[in-house]
Design a protein around this motif. Structure first.
Motif, PDB file in Angstrom:
ATOM      1  N   PHE A 147      -1.564   3.795 -10.243  1.00  0.00           N
ATOM      2  CA  PHE A 147      -0.796   3.692  -9.718  1.00  0.00           C
ATOM      3  C   PHE A 147      -1.254   3.502  -7.838  1.00  0.00           C
ATOM      4  O   PHE A 147      -2.332   3.672  -7.561  1.00  0.00           O
ATOM      5  CB  PHE A 147       0.156   4.509  -8.857  1.00  0.00           C
ATOM      6  N   PHE A 148       0.129   2.269  -7.805  1.00  0.00           N
ATOM      7  CA  PHE A 148      -0.082   2.020  -6.254  1.00  0.00           C
ATOM      8  C   PHE A 148       1.389   2.036  -5.581  1.00  0.00           C
ATOM      9  O   PHE A 148       1.716   0.873  -5.950  1.00  0.00           O
ATOM     10  CB  PHE A 148      -1.573   0.641  -5.744  1.00  0.00           C
ATOM     11  N   SER A 149       1.152   1.897  -4.563  1.00  0.00           N
ATOM     12  CA  SER A 149       2.659   1.872  -4.119  1.00  0.00           C
ATOM     13  C   SER A 149       2.353   1.680  -1.967  1.00  0.00           C
ATOM     14  O   SER A 149       2.225   2.280  -1.639  1.00  0.00           O
ATOM     15  CB  SER A 149       3.482   2.886  -4.274  1.00  0.00           C
ATOM     16  N   GLN A 150       3.616   1.040  -1.688  1.00  0.00           N
ATOM     17  CA  GLN A 150       3.539   0.867   0.040  1.00  0.00           C
ATOM     18  C   GLN A 150       4.657   2.738   0.687  1.00  0.00           C
ATOM     19  O   GLN A 150       5.335   2.857  -0.808  1.00  0.00           O
ATOM     20  CB  GLN A 150       5.266   0.196  -0.262  1.00  0.00           C
ATOM     21  N   VAL A 151       4.095   3.160   1.364  1.00  0.00           N
ATOM     22  CA  VAL A 151       4.558   4.356   1.702  1.00  0.00           C
ATOM     23  C   VAL A 151       5.925   4.432   2.770  1.00  0.00           C
ATOM     24  O   VAL A 151       6.185   4.483   3.725  1.00  0.00           O
ATOM     25  CB  VAL A 151       3.720   5.227   2.475  1.00  0.00           C
ATOM     26  N   GLY A 152       7.050   4.220   1.542  1.00  0.00           N
ATOM     27  CA  GLY A 152       8.269   4.509   2.215  1.00  0.00           C
ATOM     28  C   GLY A 152       8.885   3.088   2.675  1.00  0.00           C
ATOM     29  O   GLY A 152       8.801   1.521   2.401  1.00  0.00           O
ATOM     30  N   THR A 153       8.821   2.865   4.371  1.00  0.00           N
ATOM     31  CA  THR A 153       9.019   1.994   4.227  1.00  0.00           C
ATOM     32  C   THR A 153       8.451   1.736   5.802  1.00  0.00           C
ATOM     33  O   THR A 153       8.438   0.611   6.700  1.00  0.00           O
ATOM     34  CB  THR A 153      10.828   1.596   5.339  1.00  0.00           C
ATOM     35  N   THR A 154       6.843   2.197   5.699  1.00  0.00           N
ATOM     36  CA  THR A 154       5.980   2.132   6.620  1.00  0.00           C
ATOM     37  C   THR A 154       4.904   0.906   6.566  1.00  0.00           C
ATOM     38  O   THR A 154       5.201   0.104   5.217  1.00  0.00           O
ATOM     39  CB  THR A 154       5.532   3.168   6.587  1.00  0.00           C
ATOM     40  N   ASN A 155       4.376   0.443   7.236  1.00  0.00           N
ATOM     41  CA  ASN A 155       3.087  -0.236   6.489  1.00  0.00           C
ATOM     42  C   ASN A 155       1.653   0.591   5.989  1.00  0.00           C
ATOM     43  O   ASN A 155       0.538  -0.083   5.490  1.00  0.00           O
ATOM     44  CB  ASN A 155       2.478  -0.688   7.099  1.00  0.00           C
ATOM     45  N   ALA A 156       2.194   1.813   5.571  1.00  0.00           N
ATOM     46  CA  ALA A 156       1.448   2.280   5.053  1.00  0.00           C
ATOM     47  C   ALA A 156       1.027   2.188   3.286  1.00  0.00           C
ATOM     48  O   ALA A 156       1.965   1.646   2.331  1.00  0.00           O
ATOM     49  CB  ALA A 156       1.072   4.061   5.133  1.00  0.00           C
ATOM     50  N   THR A 157      -0.529   2.276   2.553  1.00  0.00           N
ATOM     51  CA  THR A 157      -0.234   2.135   0.864  1.00  0.00           C
ATOM     52  C   THR A 157      -0.891   3.493   0.698  1.00  0.00           C
ATOM     53  O   THR A 157      -1.604   3.657   1.198  1.00  0.00           O
ATOM     54  CB  THR A 157      -0.870   1.356   0.995  1.00  0.00           C
ATOM     55  N   ALA A 158      -0.412   4.071  -0.799  1.00  0.00           N
ATOM     56  CA  ALA A 158      -0.886   4.702  -1.264  1.00  0.00           C
ATOM     57  C   ALA A 158      -1.393   4.299  -2.932  1.00  0.00           C
ATOM     58  O   ALA A 158      -0.103   3.525  -3.483  1.00  0.00           O
ATOM     59  CB  ALA A 158       0.368   5.956  -1.641  1.00  0.00           C
ATOM     60  N   PHE A 159      -2.954   4.319  -3.123  1.00  0.00           N
ATOM     61  CA  PHE A 159      -2.875   4.405  -4.997  1.00  0.00           C
ATOM     62  C   PHE A 159      -4.004   4.892  -4.881  1.00  0.00           C
ATOM     63  O   PHE A 159      -4.707   6.156  -4.782  1.00  0.00           O
ATOM     64  CB  PHE A 159      -3.624   3.058  -4.559  1.00  0.00           C
ATOM     65  N   GLY A 160      -4.458   4.905  -6.271  1.00  0.00           N
ATOM     66  CA  GLY A 160      -5.014   6.647  -6.966  1.00  0.00           C
ATOM     67  C   GLY A 160      -5.142   5.776  -8.503  1.00  0.00           C
ATOM     68  O   GLY A 160      -4.621   5.159  -9.322  1.00  0.00           O
TER      69      GLY A 160
END
Length: 433
Positions: A147-160
């Motif tokens: 998966f990978f996704s933007q974190v909410g309305t922030t400019n952070a990113t989550a993936f794994g």
């Protein structure tokens, strides 16, 4: 893939040809009939003599990730995204995958969709979000998931990535449903953050915990197990990684390996793993007794912190990659792609980041970076090499060397056919406007 539950034999996971892994998005490949038949016969023989198990061993040494935090412990706040004089980074992500039984198709086994736009939809709750994802449109990646996704309305990113534990197949369950479900819930939790959260920071271990809680309460996922390796990457260049089991993370920069995770295992081929035991199995255990299923918790994840720079490459992959490619192999593959495409250039004997990096990671249509993008080409190159090496009976990979070390009598040579999932993120320093 790994064994669904810890086995009483050292080759427990080996007996299942490693976990079947499902993911939010995965690639599937099939083997050539000639090579596949050789591996099938060899693997079937090992399976006959070393049956995989879903149950915990009475005693076993714990091998935790002994690598120190790359930049030490720190406060990790996903709400701190104000532009300042400090460098700001974006993460350009693509994934490539392959199911063990399928042929590898570089164009079909590629995922490059853009991050979710939180301004265009609202998420009532995580279950409602997950239900909007069509199971039939999941990546054909077998039991591996990503998966990978933007974190909410922030400019952070989550993936794994997540790797379904194959031993659960013997209990009539699809391990891929667990790993894909886990990745889908992590996507939804990242998209909706900080909705429902009472903290001002998002850590990957917390993201994994939320998703695991949702999976255990989701009646549509009867049971199963999975490893996981994921990160939350901040625009200030701080990246926090949580790893549970034997999927893994690699950080490269300037033609060098800066970090490589150490797998968490209870015994050979028996990784740490999240699991959910079906009610019917719990009843059987209560009536007839017997060992309990192996189930580790998200809090047991090994956490490391990293500071990235312009032009760095982050790789998250399941053991279908790391069982066949060593860190040196992966470095060679990635360096070759980065240099040939102009992302890294050699000047005066040193490797520098090319001037066209921004154009390379944005290459594609107006809506998304497509198959021509740098991250897509690197991800495909890793998955393709892991696939080919897994089918090569003459080239001993890391898994073969481990078998030879612990079980020399097995006479195991060559690669290890398995599901494969690789997520690649290219780090780009944004130019101030």
């Amino acid at each position: 893939m790994s064994i669904a539950i810890a086995s009483t034999a050292g080759l427990a996971r080996l007996s299942n040809s490693r976990r079947a892994t499902t993911g939010l998005f995965l690639f599937a490949l099939s083997t050539s009939s000639a090579i596949a038949s050789v591996h099938s016969a060899r693997t079937a023989d090992l399976h006959t003599r070393h049956r995989g198990s879903l149950y915990a061993q009475p005693t076993c040494p714990l091998q935790r990730d002994t690598s120190p935090a790359y930049v030490g412990l720190r406060s990790f706040h996903s709400t701190s995204h104000s532009r300042s004089s400090t460098p700001q980074f974006t993460y350009h992500v693509a994934a490539s995958y392959s199911a063990k039984q399928d042929r590898f198709n570089a164009e079909a086994n590629l995922y490059t969709n853009p991050p979710h736009d939180p301004t265009k939809s609202t998420i009532a709750n995580l279950r409602a979000c997950k239900d909007t994802i069509d199971k039939h449109r999941r990546a054909k990646s077998g039991q591996d998931a990503f998966f990978f996704s933007q974190v909410g309305t922030t400019n952070a990113t989550a993936f794994g990535v997540a790797d379904g534990v194959g031993g659960w197949v013997e209990s009539g369950l699809d391990p891929g449903d667990f790993s894909h479900g886990l990745c889908e819930y992590m996507t939804c939790a990242a998209r909706s953050w900080p909705q429902g959260s009472n903290t001002t920071s998002l850590h990957p271990k917390d993201l994994l915990q939320v998703a695991y809680d949702e999976v255990t309460e989701d009646d549509s996922i009867e049971g199963g197990g999975s490893t996981a390796c994921l990160a939350v990457a901040e625009p200030d260049g701080n990246v926090e990684v949580a790893n549970l089991g034997d999927s893994g993370f690699m950080h490269l920069g300037g033609n060098a390996v800066r970090h490589f995770t150490q797998p968490q295992t209870h015994a050979f081929n028996t990784p740490y793993q999240l699991s959910k035991t079906p009610q019917r199995m719990l009843v059987q255990m209560a009536v007839f007794g017997g060992p309990t299923t192996l189930s580790d918790q998200p809090k047991e994840s090994s956490v490391t912190h990293h500071k990235v720079r312009h032009g760095d490459v982050l790789v998250f992959a399941t053991d279908g990659v790391w069982d066949n490619l060593s860190p040196q192999d992966a470095l060679g593959i990635i360096s070759r792609q980065m240099v040939e495409l102009g992302a890294w250039v050699e000047r005066d004997g040193a490797i520098e980041v090319g001037r066209d990096l921004a154009a390379l990671v944005h290459s594609g249509s107006a809506q998304k970076a497509g198959k021509a993008s740098l991250q897509a080409k690197v991800a495909v190159a890793i998955a393709k090499e892991a696939k080919e090496t897994g089918l090569n009976t003459r080239r001993d990979g890391p898994f073969a060397k481990e078998v030879q070390r612990y079980y020399p009598g097995e006479n195991w040579h060559g690669g290890k056919p398995d599901d494969i999932a690789a997520v690649v993120a290219i780090v780009l320093e944004e130019t101030p406007q």
